[in-house]
Design a protein around this motif. Structure first.
Motif, PDB file in Angstrom:
ATOM      1  N   THR A   5       0.833  -1.207   0.000  1.00 15.03           N
ATOM      2  CA  THR A   5       0.000   0.000   0.000  1.00 15.03           C
ATOM      3  C   THR A   5       0.865   1.253   0.000  1.00 15.03           C
ATOM      4  O   THR A   5       0.606   2.194  -0.759  1.00 15.03           O
ATOM      5  N   ASN A   6       1.909   1.260   0.822  1.00 12.47           N
ATOM      6  CA  ASN A   6       2.795   2.422   0.860  1.00 12.47           C
ATOM      7  C   ASN A   6       3.523   2.598  -0.468  1.00 12.47           C
ATOM      8  O   ASN A   6       3.784   3.725  -0.900  1.00 12.47           O
ATOM      9  N   GLU A  17      -9.342   9.329  -1.722  1.00 11.79           N
ATOM     10  CA  GLU A  17     -10.001   8.549  -0.676  1.00 11.79           C
ATOM     11  C   GLU A  17      -9.101   7.425  -0.174  1.00 11.79           C
ATOM     12  O   GLU A  17      -8.995   7.194   1.033  1.00 11.79           O
ATOM     13  N   GLN A  18      -8.425   6.743  -1.087  1.00 10.99           N
ATOM     14  CA  GLN A  18      -7.506   5.674  -0.687  1.00 10.99           C
ATOM     15  C   GLN A  18      -6.339   6.229   0.119  1.00 10.99           C
ATOM     16  O   GLN A  18      -5.911   5.606   1.094  1.00 10.99           O
ATOM     17  N   ARG A  23      -3.408   6.842   5.165  1.00 13.34           N
ATOM     18  CA  ARG A  23      -2.785   7.684   6.177  1.00 13.34           C
ATOM     19  C   ARG A  23      -3.415   7.466   7.547  1.00 13.34           C
ATOM     20  O   ARG A  23      -2.721   7.273   8.544  1.00 13.34           O
ATOM     21  N   SER A  24      -4.738   7.469   7.629  1.00 19.08           N
ATOM     22  CA  SER A  24      -5.389   7.305   8.932  1.00 19.08           C
ATOM     23  C   SER A  24      -5.164   5.894   9.480  1.00 19.08           C
ATOM     24  O   SER A  24      -4.947   5.717  10.681  1.00 19.08           O
ATOM     25  N   SER A  25      -5.183   4.889   8.615  1.00 21.66           N
ATOM     26  CA  SER A  25      -4.955   3.519   9.074  1.00 21.66           C
ATOM     27  C   SER A  25      -3.504   3.325   9.504  1.00 21.66           C
ATOM     28  O   SER A  25      -3.228   2.701  10.543  1.00 21.66           O
ATOM     29  N   ASN A  26      -2.568   3.842   8.722  1.00 24.92           N
ATOM     30  CA  ASN A  26      -1.159   3.746   9.112  1.00 24.92           C
ATOM     31  C   ASN A  26      -0.934   4.443  10.452  1.00 24.92           C
ATOM     32  O   ASN A  26      -0.205   3.930  11.311  1.00 24.92           O
ATOM     33  N   ASP A  27      -1.571   5.616  10.633  1.00 27.80           N
ATOM     34  CA  ASP A  27      -1.429   6.338  11.899  1.00 27.80           C
ATOM     35  C   ASP A  27      -1.956   5.500  13.062  1.00 27.80           C
ATOM     36  O   ASP A  27      -1.342   5.447  14.127  1.00 27.80           O
ATOM     37  N   TYR A  70      -7.057  -2.591   3.896  1.00 24.25           N
ATOM     38  CA  TYR A  70      -5.863  -2.655   3.046  1.00 24.25           C
ATOM     39  C   TYR A  70      -6.069  -3.682   1.932  1.00 24.25           C
ATOM     40  O   TYR A  70      -5.703  -3.438   0.782  1.00 24.25           O
ATOM     41  N   ARG A  71      -6.663  -4.821   2.273  1.00 25.81           N
ATOM     42  CA  ARG A  71      -6.918  -5.847   1.249  1.00 25.81           C
ATOM     43  C   ARG A  71      -7.847  -5.311   0.168  1.00 25.81           C
ATOM     44  O   ARG A  71      -7.617  -5.544  -1.016  1.00 25.81           O
TER      45      ARG A  71
END
Length: 112
Positions: A5-6, A17-18, A23-27, A70-71
């Motif tokens: 993803t990164n 949107e992705q 960003r919010s999920s990684n945070d 992520y999937r």
């Protein structure tokens, strides 16, 4: 999944949107569990630990459940990820309460 993803993000291939999701999920993940590379900078060194891969422990269901987004994101880019389980994913080089990082064990018909 995080690295894939990164990588899409670095190449500018995510929609707005992705990217917000990433960003919010990684945070959230950064705040809620350790990055093995922050604890041991050599853990993903290709020469020292070829093929090193992180696995969530089955007890880390609260983390495993959060990777579904992520999937879905990766699937939208033609990258299919499936959940894999193993009692012996390889030689453990890092472990904490939620995860292990392993170097895959060489097996007949499998490089490593």
């Amino acid at each position: 999944m995080f690295a894939l993803t990164n990588g899409l993000a670095r190449r500018g291939q995510l929609t707005e949107e992705q990217e917000r999701f990433r960003r919010s999920s990684n945070d959230w993940f950064d705040a809620n569990f350790a990055n093995p590379a922050d604890v041991d900078p050599t853990v993903y060194d290709h020469e020292l630990n070829p093929g090193a891969t992180a696995w969530f422990k089955m007890s880390a269901r609260h983390l495993i459940e959060r990777v579904e987004g992520y999937r879905q994101l990766l699937r939208a880019h033609g990258i299919v990820c499936v959940e894999a389980r193993s009692l012996d994913p390889g030689r453990v080089i890092y472990e904490d309460e939620h995860q292990v990082v392993v170097v895959p064990t060489a097996r007949p018909g499998r490089p490593g």
